[in-house]
Motif scaffolding. Structure first.
Motif, mmCIF file in Angstrom:
data_model
loop_
_atom_site.group_PDB
_atom_site.id
_atom_site.type_symbol
_atom_site.label_atom_id
_atom_site.label_comp_id
_atom_site.label_asym_id
_atom_site.label_seq_id
_atom_site.Cartn_x
_atom_site.Cartn_y
_atom_site.Cartn_z
ATOM 1 N N LYS A 36 35.163 40.444 28.644
ATOM 2 C CA LYS A 36 34.202 40.765 29.703
ATOM 3 C C LYS A 36 34.846 41.634 30.781
ATOM 4 O O LYS A 36 34.233 42.580 31.275
ATOM 5 C CB LYS A 36 33.636 39.483 30.299
ATOM 6 C CG LYS A 36 32.713 38.758 29.344
ATOM 7 C CD LYS A 36 32.174 37.494 29.943
ATOM 8 C CE LYS A 36 31.284 36.801 28.926
ATOM 9 N NZ LYS A 36 30.725 35.553 29.447
ATOM 10 N N MET A 37 36.103 41.336 31.125
ATOM 11 C CA MET A 37 36.807 42.169 32.105
ATOM 12 C C MET A 37 37.060 43.566 31.539
ATOM 13 O O MET A 37 36.962 44.555 32.267
ATOM 14 C CB MET A 37 38.136 41.502 32.509
ATOM 15 C CG MET A 37 37.941 40.313 33.392
ATOM 16 S SD MET A 37 39.415 39.399 33.892
ATOM 17 C CE MET A 37 40.792 40.372 33.481
ATOM 18 N N TRP A 38 37.402 43.650 30.247
ATOM 19 C CA TRP A 38 37.636 44.945 29.628
ATOM 20 C C TRP A 38 36.354 45.782 29.629
ATOM 21 O O TRP A 38 36.384 46.977 29.884
ATOM 22 C CB TRP A 38 38.165 44.761 28.208
ATOM 23 C CG TRP A 38 38.359 46.044 27.495
ATOM 24 C CD1 TRP A 38 37.586 46.564 26.508
ATOM 25 C CD2 TRP A 38 39.379 47.016 27.747
ATOM 26 N NE1 TRP A 38 38.071 47.787 26.116
ATOM 27 C CE2 TRP A 38 39.171 48.089 26.858
ATOM 28 C CE3 TRP A 38 40.457 47.070 28.634
ATOM 29 C CZ2 TRP A 38 39.996 49.206 26.844
ATOM 30 C CZ3 TRP A 38 41.273 48.193 28.601
ATOM 31 C CH2 TRP A 38 41.034 49.233 27.715
ATOM 32 N N GLN A 39 35.220 45.149 29.340
ATOM 33 C CA GLN A 39 33.956 45.876 29.336
ATOM 34 C C GLN A 39 33.614 46.389 30.727
ATOM 35 O O GLN A 39 33.081 47.492 30.877
ATOM 36 C CB GLN A 39 32.837 44.987 28.795
ATOM 37 C CG GLN A 39 32.959 44.731 27.310
ATOM 38 C CD GLN A 39 31.970 43.702 26.807
ATOM 39 O OE1 GLN A 39 31.380 42.958 27.583
ATOM 40 N NE2 GLN A 39 31.795 43.652 25.498
ATOM 41 N N GLN A 40 33.919 45.595 31.753
ATOM 42 C CA GLN A 40 33.678 46.059 33.112
ATOM 43 C C GLN A 40 34.618 47.208 33.467
ATOM 44 O O GLN A 40 34.215 48.164 34.136
ATOM 45 C CB GLN A 40 33.843 44.914 34.101
ATOM 46 C CG GLN A 40 32.743 43.892 33.987
ATOM 47 C CD GLN A 40 32.968 42.700 34.900
ATOM 48 O OE1 GLN A 40 33.998 42.594 35.556
ATOM 49 N NE2 GLN A 40 32.006 41.794 34.933
ATOM 50 N N LEU A 41 35.867 47.143 33.015
ATOM 51 C CA LEU A 41 36.822 48.208 33.263
ATOM 52 C C LEU A 41 36.404 49.489 32.540
ATOM 53 O O LEU A 41 36.615 50.591 33.052
ATOM 54 C CB LEU A 41 38.221 47.784 32.817
ATOM 55 C CG LEU A 41 39.343 48.777 33.049
ATOM 56 C CD1 LEU A 41 39.567 48.961 34.550
ATOM 57 C CD2 LEU A 41 40.607 48.298 32.376
ATOM 58 N N MET A 42 35.802 49.354 31.372
ATOM 59 C CA MET A 42 35.383 50.525 30.605
ATOM 60 C C MET A 42 34.213 51.261 31.254
ATOM 61 O O MET A 42 33.872 52.371 30.849
ATOM 62 C CB MET A 42 35.021 50.130 29.174
ATOM 63 C CG MET A 42 36.214 49.878 28.287
ATOM 64 S SD MET A 42 37.353 51.253 28.218
ATOM 65 C CE MET A 42 36.354 52.504 27.439
ATOM 66 N N LEU A 43 33.589 50.662 32.263
ATOM 67 C CA LEU A 43 32.536 51.369 32.982
ATOM 68 C C LEU A 43 33.104 52.568 33.737
ATOM 69 O O LEU A 43 32.415 53.573 33.908
ATOM 70 C CB LEU A 43 31.828 50.426 33.953
ATOM 71 C CG LEU A 43 30.863 49.431 33.324
ATOM 72 C CD1 LEU A 43 30.328 48.485 34.370
ATOM 73 C CD2 LEU A 43 29.731 50.150 32.631
ATOM 74 N N LEU A 44 34.364 52.479 34.176
ATOM 75 C CA LEU A 44 34.965 53.577 34.935
ATOM 76 C C LEU A 44 35.041 54.877 34.133
ATOM 77 O O LEU A 44 34.569 55.912 34.604
ATOM 78 C CB LEU A 44 36.345 53.162 35.451
ATOM 79 C CG LEU A 44 36.350 52.030 36.474
ATOM 80 C CD1 LEU A 44 37.776 51.623 36.802
ATOM 81 C CD2 LEU A 44 35.596 52.448 37.711
#
Length: 101
Positions: A34-42
């Motif tokens: 979930k943190m990786w998916q949020q980071l991939m928004l950048l």
């Protein structure tokens, strides 16, 4: 066919390499994913924002382009890492309801 059929357990046998580090599969609902998916928004937002500028202001004839920005390299590396994370993520057997017995 009935999607709500009997549930099955999936067992993974991970090969143990005593000479080096081992890679463990990651569950799709874990905090890390979930943190990786949020980071991939950048990098996704960067690509969406920067593409119109590259298209409008990049000049192919004079070899002046906006393709070589360092941020683009970082975004591309993050996309490649996302592919690796996708390979390490487990796909639950319940997503494939029509498996043979």
């Amino acid at each position: 066919s009935d999607i709500t059929g009997p549930t099955r357990r999936v067992h993974f046998k991970i090969a143990r390499n005593l000479d080096g580090p081992t890679l463990h599969p990651v569950e799709p609902g874990s905090v890390y994913i979930k943190m990786w998916q949020q980071l991939m928004l950048l990098p996704i937002i960067w690509e969406i924002w920067s593409f119109p500028f590259r298209l409008a202001f990049g000049n192919i004839e004079t070899d002046v382009n906006m393709w070589g920005l360092p941020v683009d390299g970082v975004a591309d590396c993050m996309f490649l890492c996302d592919i690796a994370v996708g390979f390490m993520t487990i796909i639950p057997a319940s997503t494939f309801p029509n498996q043979p017995e």
